[in-house]
Scaffold this motif. Structure first.
Motif, PDB file in Angstrom:
ATOM      1  N   TYR A   1       0.828  -1.210   0.000  1.00 24.71           N
ATOM      2  CA  TYR A   1       0.000   0.000   0.000  1.00 24.71           C
ATOM      3  C   TYR A   1       0.861   1.256   0.000  1.00 24.71           C
ATOM      4  O   TYR A   1       1.860   1.337   0.706  1.00 24.71           O
ATOM      5  N   ASP A   2       0.442   2.237  -0.787  1.00 26.56           N
ATOM      6  CA  ASP A   2       1.067   3.552  -0.807  1.00 26.56           C
ATOM      7  C   ASP A   2      -0.034   4.569  -0.540  1.00 26.56           C
ATOM      8  O   ASP A   2      -0.959   4.710  -1.349  1.00 26.56           O
ATOM      9  N   PRO A   3       0.022   5.295   0.585  1.00 20.48           N
ATOM     10  CA  PRO A   3      -1.051   6.237   0.934  1.00 20.48           C
ATOM     11  C   PRO A   3      -1.219   7.380  -0.068  1.00 20.48           C
ATOM     12  O   PRO A   3      -2.253   8.037  -0.088  1.00 20.48           O
ATOM     13  N   GLN A   4      -0.226   7.599  -0.926  1.00 22.56           N
ATOM     14  CA  GLN A   4      -0.327   8.671  -1.917  1.00 22.56           C
ATOM     15  C   GLN A   4      -1.084   8.238  -3.173  1.00 22.56           C
ATOM     16  O   GLN A   4      -1.396   9.069  -4.021  1.00 22.56           O
ATOM     17  N   LEU A   5      -1.393   6.957  -3.272  1.00 27.23           N
ATOM     18  CA  LEU A   5      -2.119   6.454  -4.437  1.00 27.23           C
ATOM     19  C   LEU A   5      -3.595   6.283  -4.117  1.00 27.23           C
ATOM     20  O   LEU A   5      -3.982   6.143  -2.960  1.00 27.23           O
ATOM     21  N   THR A   6      -4.425   6.279  -5.144  1.00 27.28           N
ATOM     22  CA  THR A   6      -5.856   6.021  -4.961  1.00 27.28           C
ATOM     23  C   THR A   6      -6.055   4.518  -4.711  1.00 27.28           C
ATOM     24  O   THR A   6      -5.164   3.716  -5.011  1.00 27.28           O
ATOM     25  N   PRO A   7      -7.209   4.137  -4.195  1.00 27.41           N
ATOM     26  CA  PRO A   7      -7.481   2.697  -4.010  1.00 27.41           C
ATOM     27  C   PRO A   7      -7.343   1.908  -5.315  1.00 27.41           C
ATOM     28  O   PRO A   7      -6.840   0.788  -5.311  1.00 27.41           O
ATOM     29  N   GLU A   8      -7.770   2.495  -6.405  1.00 25.23           N
ATOM     30  CA  GLU A   8      -7.671   1.821  -7.704  1.00 25.23           C
ATOM     31  C   GLU A   8      -6.210   1.635  -8.110  1.00 25.23           C
ATOM     32  O   GLU A   8      -5.820   0.575  -8.610  1.00 25.23           O
ATOM     33  N   GLU A   9      -5.401   2.681  -7.902  1.00 24.82           N
ATOM     34  CA  GLU A   9      -3.978   2.588  -8.241  1.00 24.82           C
ATOM     35  C   GLU A   9      -3.275   1.561  -7.347  1.00 24.82           C
ATOM     36  O   GLU A   9      -2.446   0.783  -7.823  1.00 24.82           O
ATOM     37  N   ASN A  10      -3.617   1.548  -6.060  1.00 19.29           N
ATOM     38  CA  ASN A  10      -3.042   0.565  -5.154  1.00 19.29           C
ATOM     39  C   ASN A  10      -3.393  -0.849  -5.606  1.00 19.29           C
ATOM     40  O   ASN A  10      -2.552  -1.738  -5.588  1.00 19.29           O
ATOM     41  N   ALA A  11      -4.644  -1.042  -6.019  1.00 20.97           N
ATOM     42  CA  ALA A  11      -5.082  -2.372  -6.470  1.00 20.97           C
ATOM     43  C   ALA A  11      -4.331  -2.809  -7.725  1.00 20.97           C
ATOM     44  O   ALA A  11      -4.080  -3.995  -7.921  1.00 20.97           O
ATOM     45  N   GLN A  12      -3.970  -1.846  -8.568  1.00 19.12           N
ATOM     46  CA  GLN A  12      -3.283  -2.186  -9.817  1.00 19.12           C
ATOM     47  C   GLN A  12      -1.782  -2.383  -9.647  1.00 19.12           C
ATOM     48  O   GLN A  12      -1.218  -3.339 -10.170  1.00 19.12           O
ATOM     49  N   ILE A  13      -1.120  -1.458  -8.936  1.00 13.46           N
ATOM     50  CA  ILE A  13       0.340  -1.511  -8.908  1.00 13.46           C
ATOM     51  C   ILE A  13       0.926  -1.879  -7.554  1.00 13.46           C
ATOM     52  O   ILE A  13       2.140  -2.070  -7.446  1.00 13.46           O
ATOM     53  N   LYS A  14       0.123  -1.994  -6.534  1.00 12.90           N
ATOM     54  CA  LYS A  14       0.597  -2.410  -5.198  1.00 12.90           C
ATOM     55  C   LYS A  14      -0.118  -3.715  -4.842  1.00 12.90           C
ATOM     56  O   LYS A  14      -0.351  -4.528  -5.696  1.00 12.90           O
ATOM     57  N   GLU A  15      -0.444  -3.882  -3.595  1.00 16.94           N
ATOM     58  CA  GLU A  15      -1.135  -5.081  -3.096  1.00 16.94           C
ATOM     59  C   GLU A  15      -0.425  -6.374  -3.490  1.00 16.94           C
ATOM     60  O   GLU A  15      -1.046  -7.395  -3.754  1.00 16.94           O
ATOM     61  N   SER A  16       0.906  -6.312  -3.530  1.00 16.60           N
ATOM     62  CA  SER A  16       1.688  -7.497  -3.885  1.00 16.60           C
ATOM     63  C   SER A  16       1.501  -8.619  -2.874  1.00 16.60           C
ATOM     64  O   SER A  16       1.436  -9.796  -3.240  1.00 16.60           O
TER      65      SER A  16
END
Length: 167
Positions: free
Chosen positions: A41-56
């Motif tokens: 998770y990156d708090p600077q990203l939107t939930p959608e962006e976190n779902a796409q490029i984070k949440e490893s």
């Protein structure tokens, strides 16, 4: 955590794990110590962006749950996860794959009460956090063979992992 500490933990498991003999079938524990950090998770990203490029970490847990299927009589998978600023990932939570299977019903790890155990004030990068997880395994599975996986960033000589809630 320095190299000597990590080596000590590895030696602990080699020395104190019970060997598997043909005449007995002790369970094997696959213990995953998963520090989500900024890989989850990156708090600077939107939930959608976190779902796409984070949440490893969530993606890897999902793969483990799907691969687990109906489970195994000879293998138990225990995951300690946390260390991220994502809601539900503060502190440390310990869960089995069966717990996490229920938690994934809505595609969001960490928002269910079905977790095995949880400590909101534990840093996943502290000796106390790791010791707590190892003690839990030793207490609940004293005769089991343990295979340990550490999941997160490696920091070479600086140690292992980064808990985003505890600088």
């Amino acid at each position: 955590m320095n190299k000597l500490s990590i080596l000590s933990i590895i030696l602990f498991f080699i020395i104190f794990s019970s060997p598997v003999h043909a005449t007995e079938s002790p369970s094997t524990i696959l213990a995953v110590y998963m520090i989500g950090s900024d890989l989850e998770y990156d708090p600077q990203l939107t939930p959608e962006e976190n779902a796409q490029i984070k949440e490893s970490a969530t993606k890897d847990i999902r793969e483990m749950v799907l691969g687990w299927g109906d489970g195994s009589d000879n293998l138990e998978v225990i995951i300690a996860y946390g260390g991220s600023q994502k809601e539900g990932w503060e502190g440390m939570t310990v869960a089995t794959l069966d717990n996490l299977k229920k938690d994934l019903d809505n595609d969001n790890i960490g928002d269910s009460e079905d977790s095995y155990l949880g400590w909101e004030d534990v840093s996943m990068c502290s000796e106390d956090g790791l010791s707590l997880f190892l003690s839990l395994i030793q207490k609940n599975y004293p005769d089991s063979r343990v295979i340990m996986i550490f999941w997160d960033h490696g920091f070479a000589y600086q140690g292992f992992g980064r808990d985003d809630n505890y600088p």
